[in-house]
Scaffold this motif. Sequence first.
Motif, PDB file in Angstrom:
ATOM      1  N   SER A 160       0.854  -1.191   0.000  1.00  0.00           N
ATOM      2  CA  SER A 160       0.000   0.000   0.000  1.00  0.00           C
ATOM      3  C   SER A 160       0.895   1.248   0.000  1.00  0.00           C
ATOM      4  O   SER A 160       2.110   1.139   0.128  1.00  0.00           O
ATOM      5  CB  SER A 160      -0.897  -0.013   1.238  1.00  0.00           C
ATOM      6  OG  SER A 160      -0.099  -0.061   2.403  1.00  0.00           O
ATOM      7  N   MET A 161       0.289   2.436  -0.117  1.00  0.00           N
ATOM      8  CA  MET A 161       1.099   3.657  -0.245  1.00  0.00           C
ATOM      9  C   MET A 161       2.041   3.842   0.940  1.00  0.00           C
ATOM     10  O   MET A 161       3.212   4.168   0.771  1.00  0.00           O
ATOM     11  CB  MET A 161       0.196   4.896  -0.372  1.00  0.00           C
ATOM     12  CG  MET A 161      -0.535   5.020  -1.693  1.00  0.00           C
ATOM     13  SD  MET A 161       0.542   5.096  -3.133  1.00  0.00           S
ATOM     14  CE  MET A 161       1.108   6.795  -3.057  1.00  0.00           C
ATOM     15  N   GLY A 162       1.527   3.654   2.141  1.00  0.00           N
ATOM     16  CA  GLY A 162       2.357   3.865   3.327  1.00  0.00           C
ATOM     17  C   GLY A 162       3.359   2.743   3.532  1.00  0.00           C
ATOM     18  O   GLY A 162       4.561   2.973   3.666  1.00  0.00           O
ATOM     19  N   SER A 163       2.864   1.509   3.534  1.00  0.00           N
ATOM     20  CA  SER A 163       3.756   0.376   3.810  1.00  0.00           C
ATOM     21  C   SER A 163       4.771   0.187   2.687  1.00  0.00           C
ATOM     22  O   SER A 163       5.935  -0.127   2.937  1.00  0.00           O
ATOM     23  CB  SER A 163       2.937  -0.906   4.009  1.00  0.00           C
ATOM     24  OG  SER A 163       2.237  -1.253   2.836  1.00  0.00           O
ATOM     25  N   GLY A 164       4.322   0.408   1.441  1.00  0.00           N
ATOM     26  CA  GLY A 164       5.240   0.291   0.302  1.00  0.00           C
ATOM     27  C   GLY A 164       6.312   1.366   0.344  1.00  0.00           C
ATOM     28  O   GLY A 164       7.433   1.168  -0.136  1.00  0.00           O
ATOM     29  N   SER A 165       5.973   2.515   0.920  1.00  0.00           N
ATOM     30  CA  SER A 165       6.954   3.599   1.055  1.00  0.00           C
ATOM     31  C   SER A 165       7.975   3.283   2.140  1.00  0.00           C
ATOM     32  O   SER A 165       9.162   3.547   1.984  1.00  0.00           O
ATOM     33  CB  SER A 165       6.244   4.919   1.399  1.00  0.00           C
ATOM     34  OG  SER A 165       5.423   5.323   0.322  1.00  0.00           O
ATOM     35  N   MET A 166       7.518   2.714   3.247  1.00  0.00           N
ATOM     36  CA  MET A 166       8.458   2.368   4.329  1.00  0.00           C
ATOM     37  C   MET A 166       9.365   1.220   3.899  1.00  0.00           C
ATOM     38  O   MET A 166      10.522   1.160   4.302  1.00  0.00           O
ATOM     39  CB  MET A 166       7.684   2.012   5.600  1.00  0.00           C
ATOM     40  CG  MET A 166       6.970   3.218   6.187  1.00  0.00           C
ATOM     41  SD  MET A 166       6.304   2.935   7.831  1.00  0.00           S
ATOM     42  CE  MET A 166       4.988   1.769   7.499  1.00  0.00           C
ATOM     43  N   GLY A 167       8.852   0.314   3.089  1.00  0.00           N
ATOM     44  CA  GLY A 167       9.694  -0.717   2.498  1.00  0.00           C
ATOM     45  C   GLY A 167      10.662  -0.064   1.522  1.00  0.00           C
ATOM     46  O   GLY A 167      10.496   1.097   1.143  1.00  0.00           O
ATOM     47  N   GLY A 168      11.659  -0.833   1.126  1.00  0.00           N
ATOM     48  CA  GLY A 168      12.671  -0.245   0.249  1.00  0.00           C
ATOM     49  C   GLY A 168      12.844  -1.026  -1.035  1.00  0.00           C
ATOM     50  O   GLY A 168      13.955  -1.252  -1.487  1.00  0.00           O
ATOM     51  N   MET A 169      11.717  -1.458  -1.615  1.00  0.00           N
ATOM     52  CA  MET A 169      11.788  -2.255  -2.843  1.00  0.00           C
ATOM     53  C   MET A 169      11.752  -1.335  -4.057  1.00  0.00           C
ATOM     54  O   MET A 169      10.758  -0.624  -4.276  1.00  0.00           O
ATOM     55  CB  MET A 169      10.596  -3.223  -2.910  1.00  0.00           C
ATOM     56  CG  MET A 169      10.600  -4.285  -1.836  1.00  0.00           C
ATOM     57  SD  MET A 169      11.901  -5.471  -2.195  1.00  0.00           S
ATOM     58  CE  MET A 169      11.819  -6.528  -0.755  1.00  0.00           C
ATOM     59  N   LYS A 170      12.819  -1.383  -4.848  1.00  0.00           N
ATOM     60  CA  LYS A 170      12.921  -0.501  -6.025  1.00  0.00           C
ATOM     61  C   LYS A 170      11.735  -0.677  -6.959  1.00  0.00           C
ATOM     62  O   LYS A 170      11.198   0.287  -7.479  1.00  0.00           O
ATOM     63  CB  LYS A 170      14.203  -0.822  -6.805  1.00  0.00           C
ATOM     64  CG  LYS A 170      15.444  -0.199  -6.227  1.00  0.00           C
ATOM     65  CD  LYS A 170      16.602  -0.345  -7.230  1.00  0.00           C
ATOM     66  CE  LYS A 170      17.921  -0.400  -6.473  1.00  0.00           C
ATOM     67  NZ  LYS A 170      18.892  -1.327  -7.046  1.00  0.00           N
ATOM     68  N   GLY A 171      11.341  -1.921  -7.198  1.00  0.00           N
ATOM     69  CA  GLY A 171      10.257  -2.199  -8.134  1.00  0.00           C
ATOM     70  C   GLY A 171       8.940  -1.566  -7.688  1.00  0.00           C
ATOM     71  O   GLY A 171       8.147  -1.116  -8.521  1.00  0.00           O
ATOM     72  N   ILE A 172       8.707  -1.537  -6.396  1.00  0.00           N
ATOM     73  CA  ILE A 172       7.477  -0.933  -5.865  1.00  0.00           C
ATOM     74  C   ILE A 172       7.568   0.590  -5.956  1.00  0.00           C
ATOM     75  O   ILE A 172       6.616   1.265  -6.370  1.00  0.00           O
ATOM     76  CB  ILE A 172       7.233  -1.399  -4.411  1.00  0.00           C
ATOM     77  CG1 ILE A 172       6.900  -2.891  -4.401  1.00  0.00           C
ATOM     78  CG2 ILE A 172       6.116  -0.595  -3.755  1.00  0.00           C
ATOM     79  CD1 ILE A 172       6.707  -3.492  -3.010  1.00  0.00           C
ATOM     80  N   HIS A 173       8.735   1.129  -5.607  1.00  0.00           N
ATOM     81  CA  HIS A 173       8.892   2.593  -5.649  1.00  0.00           C
ATOM     82  C   HIS A 173       8.797   3.128  -7.077  1.00  0.00           C
ATOM     83  O   HIS A 173       8.459   4.297  -7.279  1.00  0.00           O
ATOM     84  CB  HIS A 173      10.226   3.004  -5.020  1.00  0.00           C
ATOM     85  CG  HIS A 173      10.256   2.810  -3.525  1.00  0.00           C
ATOM     86  ND1 HIS A 173      11.341   3.130  -2.755  1.00  0.00           N
ATOM     87  CD2 HIS A 173       9.327   2.331  -2.662  1.00  0.00           C
ATOM     88  CE1 HIS A 173      11.076   2.861  -1.473  1.00  0.00           C
ATOM     89  NE2 HIS A 173       9.869   2.354  -1.405  1.00  0.00           N
ATOM     90  N   ALA A 174       9.071   2.275  -8.052  1.00  0.00           N
ATOM     91  CA  ALA A 174       9.072   2.737  -9.452  1.00  0.00           C
ATOM     92  C   ALA A 174       7.661   2.956  -9.990  1.00  0.00           C
ATOM     93  O   ALA A 174       7.478   3.544 -11.048  1.00  0.00           O
ATOM     94  CB  ALA A 174       9.811   1.725 -10.327  1.00  0.00           C
ATOM     95  N   GLN A 175       6.643   2.500  -9.275  1.00  0.00           N
ATOM     96  CA  GLN A 175       5.276   2.597  -9.803  1.00  0.00           C
ATOM     97  C   GLN A 175       4.361   3.313  -8.812  1.00  0.00           C
ATOM     98  O   GLN A 175       4.317   2.958  -7.629  1.00  0.00           O
ATOM     99  CB  GLN A 175       4.719   1.188 -10.082  1.00  0.00           C
ATOM    100  CG  GLN A 175       5.525   0.411 -11.120  1.00  0.00           C
ATOM    101  CD  GLN A 175       5.091  -1.052 -11.234  1.00  0.00           C
ATOM    102  OE1 GLN A 175       4.286  -1.542 -10.455  1.00  0.00           O
ATOM    103  NE2 GLN A 175       5.666  -1.743 -12.211  1.00  0.00           N
ATOM    104  N   GLY A 176       3.646   4.312  -9.279  1.00  0.00           N
ATOM    105  CA  GLY A 176       2.584   4.897  -8.456  1.00  0.00           C
ATOM    106  C   GLY A 176       3.018   5.982  -7.498  1.00  0.00           C
ATOM    107  O   GLY A 176       2.269   6.321  -6.570  1.00  0.00           O
ATOM    108  N   GLY A 177       4.229   6.527  -7.686  1.00  0.00           N
ATOM    109  CA  GLY A 177       4.599   7.705  -6.905  1.00  0.00           C
ATOM    110  C   GLY A 177       5.051   7.442  -5.490  1.00  0.00           C
ATOM    111  O   GLY A 177       4.816   8.248  -4.598  1.00  0.00           O
ATOM    112  N   LEU A 178       5.706   6.318  -5.260  1.00  0.00           N
ATOM    113  CA  LEU A 178       6.258   6.027  -3.938  1.00  0.00           C
ATOM    114  C   LEU A 178       7.757   6.316  -3.939  1.00  0.00           C
ATOM    115  O   LEU A 178       8.370   6.274  -4.991  1.00  0.00           O
ATOM    116  CB  LEU A 178       6.029   4.554  -3.578  1.00  0.00           C
ATOM    117  CG  LEU A 178       4.653   4.154  -3.067  1.00  0.00           C
ATOM    118  CD1 LEU A 178       3.607   4.249  -4.141  1.00  0.00           C
ATOM    119  CD2 LEU A 178       4.701   2.737  -2.502  1.00  0.00           C
ATOM    120  N   PRO A 179       8.427   6.563  -2.835  1.00  0.00           N
ATOM    121  CA  PRO A 179       7.831   6.681  -1.507  1.00  0.00           C
ATOM    122  C   PRO A 179       7.129   8.032  -1.308  1.00  0.00           C
ATOM    123  O   PRO A 179       7.510   9.022  -1.917  1.00  0.00           O
ATOM    124  CB  PRO A 179       9.032   6.567  -0.563  1.00  0.00           C
ATOM    125  CG  PRO A 179      10.200   7.042  -1.371  1.00  0.00           C
ATOM    126  CD  PRO A 179       9.898   6.676  -2.794  1.00  0.00           C
TER     127      PRO A 179
END
Length: 463
Positions: A160-179
């Motif tokens: 999710s936006m918050g948990s994905g931001s606290m995590g440090g996965m490049k692939g997640i940060h690359a999509q949807g404006g995280l962190p």
Amino acid sequence: MNMITNHLPTAELQALDAAHHMHPFTAGAELAAKGARVITRAKGVWITDSEGEEILDAMAGLWCVNIGYGREELAEAAARQMRELPFYNTFFQTTHVPAIALAQRLAEMAPGDLNHVFFASGGSDANDTNLRLVRHYWASKGKPEKSIVIGRKNGYHGSSMGSGSMGGMKGIHAQGGLPIPGIVHINQPDWWSEGGDMTPEDFGLARARELEDKIAELGEDRVAAFIAEPIQGAGGVIVPPSTYWPEIQRICDEHEILLIADEVICGFGRTGSMFGTQTYQIRPDIMTVAKGLSSGYAPIGASIVSDEVARTIDEAGEFAHGYTYSGHPVSCAVALANLDILVGEDLVGNVADRTGPYLKEKWEQLVDHPLVGEAKIKGFMASVAMTPDKAARAPFLASKGTVGAIARGHCFDGNLIMRHVGDRMIISPPLTLSKPEVDVLIERAVRALDLTLAEIKDKGLYR
Ligand code: PXG
């Protein structure tokens, strides 16, 4: 009337799946072209697919089926609760027995003064709770500027936006404006990949001290919390050097910041203690739990919070946060039945004293395989790092994950579920795993590694 059943031919099920079902963390078009494996039933550590293949599930579903599949007690608990009270909320000055009982049970089980439970539906939303909670905590103490959360690169706390931001996965940060703003990351304690010439112990200290440096850089009066998994799971089962956690604990003790231990994978026995914080003697202010809390039989997560944090939040008036399914009665009833089995059958003891030492002995021998550079295991979480050059701890020339995906394919074809993270292969089996099942697991893993080696040599990828 639902006409889709287990009895449809596999190809038909796959076509319907491809037509209408969007899968998490999946390249949809690629999967649609080859068809998903259809899982139809499960018992113990074994899952069965629509072709009747019996597969050893060394991932416990998704790191969660701690008590193993097929336990009637949980089905009974769910049915009983659904008949009695299938739903009621816990928002507007109401409560119910399953939520009361589970909160009390968790307060009893959790170490130290972690005595207060805020329920969620899973790990991501529990961590979103934590993000809002720690910021609200400091604001309630008159320090609203103390709001930055420090996480770690390659940490995982949800998507999710918050948990994905606290995590440090490049692939997640690359999509949807995280962190999202106000979240920063320090490096992970992955000695194999990033330790260079340092000893693991020196490297562990150096990586822990990045937390102290980051606090100094930002200013202690701006940092709310540090969040980390005791052992990184989705990051590839990164078992930290022995020096890492004691140093992190010292830093948290000496600085006024909250420590959030994300126990979503480590919790409920996986590391050989009830919680990963006990394995590493960490004293967190907040623990995130999910997965093993219900062994995946029903969706539930929670934040378990210290007396001091809970008192501050409670005295500050309304905490404007919650989920419809916070403390869902059926999930709570299932979780209680799950904990009865986990404790009653001493499954943590199976990890620590019975099957665990046997699995450790066998797993560590994998380091003798020509493809394997490192074989790490703690309790029932383990990884092997594949490499073309053990001495140099070198990655393959092929892009990261190419060899991992090939190995995963051979595991799959050999009826063993192991996950790959990059070029690491990982397991996280049900805590009920027996010694004969360890033998099957290791035999199938070695066969998959042999086939992988042959294939990458064939394709010129073994370099
Ligand atoms: N924290 C940790 C440490 C996790 O491992 C979450 C939070 C999020 O939980 P939910 O219930 O929202 O998924 C997780 C979840 C993988 C994989 O591929 C791992 C997870 C989820 C999905 C895939 O290893 N862990």
